[in-house]
Scaffold this active site. Sequence first.
Site, PDB file in Angstrom:
ATOM      1  NE  ARG A 162      12.230   2.199   4.947  1.00 19.64           N
ATOM      2  CZ  ARG A 162      10.791   2.223   4.798  1.00 19.64           C
ATOM      3  NH1 ARG A 162      10.067   3.384   5.175  1.00 19.64           N
ATOM      4  NH2 ARG A 162      10.074   1.149   4.236  1.00 19.64           N
ATOM      5  N   PRO A 176       0.866  -1.225   0.107  1.00 21.39           N
ATOM      6  CG  PRO A 176      -0.820  -1.472   1.742  1.00 21.39           C
ATOM      7  CD  PRO A 176       0.747  -2.027   1.327  1.00 21.39           C
ATOM      8  CD  GLU A 177       4.699   3.581  -1.911  1.00 23.63           C
ATOM      9  OE1 GLU A 177       4.529   5.040  -1.873  1.00 23.63           O
ATOM     10  OE2 GLU A 177       5.818   3.453  -1.870  1.00 23.63           O
ATOM     11  CE  LYS A 192       2.859   6.260   2.110  1.00 26.59           C
ATOM     12  NZ  LYS A 192       4.043   6.084   3.061  1.00 26.59           N
TER      13      LYS A 192
END
Length: 260
Positions: free
Chosen positions: A248, A2-3, A59
């Site tokens: 990240r 989910p972006e 989001k």
Amino acid sequence: MPELPDVEALRRYVAAHATGRTIERVEAPGADVIRNTTPQGLGRALKGRRFSEPDRHGKWLLARTDGSTVVMHFGMTGTLVWADDGAARDDHDHVIFRCDRGELRFNLTRKFGGVWLASDEREVGDVTGGLGPDALDLGRDDLADLLEDRRGMLKSALMDQQLVAGIGNIVADEVLWHACLHPRTAVGDLGEDDLDRLYEAMRIVLTESIDEGHVPRRDGWLTHARDIEDAACARCDAPIEHGRVASRSTYWCPRCQPRP
DNA sequence: TTGCATGTTCCGGA
DNA sequence: GTCCGGAACATGCA
């Protein structure tokens, strides 16, 4: 998964299937993903309510009813399934909204994310917590204004949900590649041309991804490099680099996106 | 078995 | 106060 584009697809999915349906009962085989109330509390608030048109902010999915709002976050693995054919449930269907015809299943493999109950907009805001404007609602100058007083690395800024809501790790890398900007670029060093390209890249990546219902793994994009060993840049054929930026996993092209 | 993964949050240090 | 990296959270997969 989910972006922002994925959540937008889920929003449309809820709109297509659940909007107008009356909630008869809430079941919660995975009660712990309900974060600010109990399964009973959720059931009491929603029983007899009808789903209305859902909203999205970054989001976060706001599943509206004619009473309370169900606030959903999907973490890295969440999704929704509408079942009106009695299909077997999945082990990770943690919250079930049983309706008059069919049921909406909140599915979460890794339990980052969850379901919250909010009785009004103030409570929605309390749950989502100081989100910046949705990335899709920004104009070019809005983006420039937001970045104006910001320091630090560009990738960190793009992924800061309090600054701009909706850009995650994959989208950030893709936007930066499209804009030919290195992830470690200092925000303060951005010129007007850089901002033009950054904004254009953000629009393109988000709108084309929304058209697909997710961020596509596409040959002409950077995304394909995430699946391939020793991938080459789709623009210049240089070997794509991979490392960690802002804690990240990050991909970039050392030629198209020169280190500042 | 180990490392890694598209999320957020909290903490310590610069 | 701002920014960064690292750890933590839970689970599946290569």
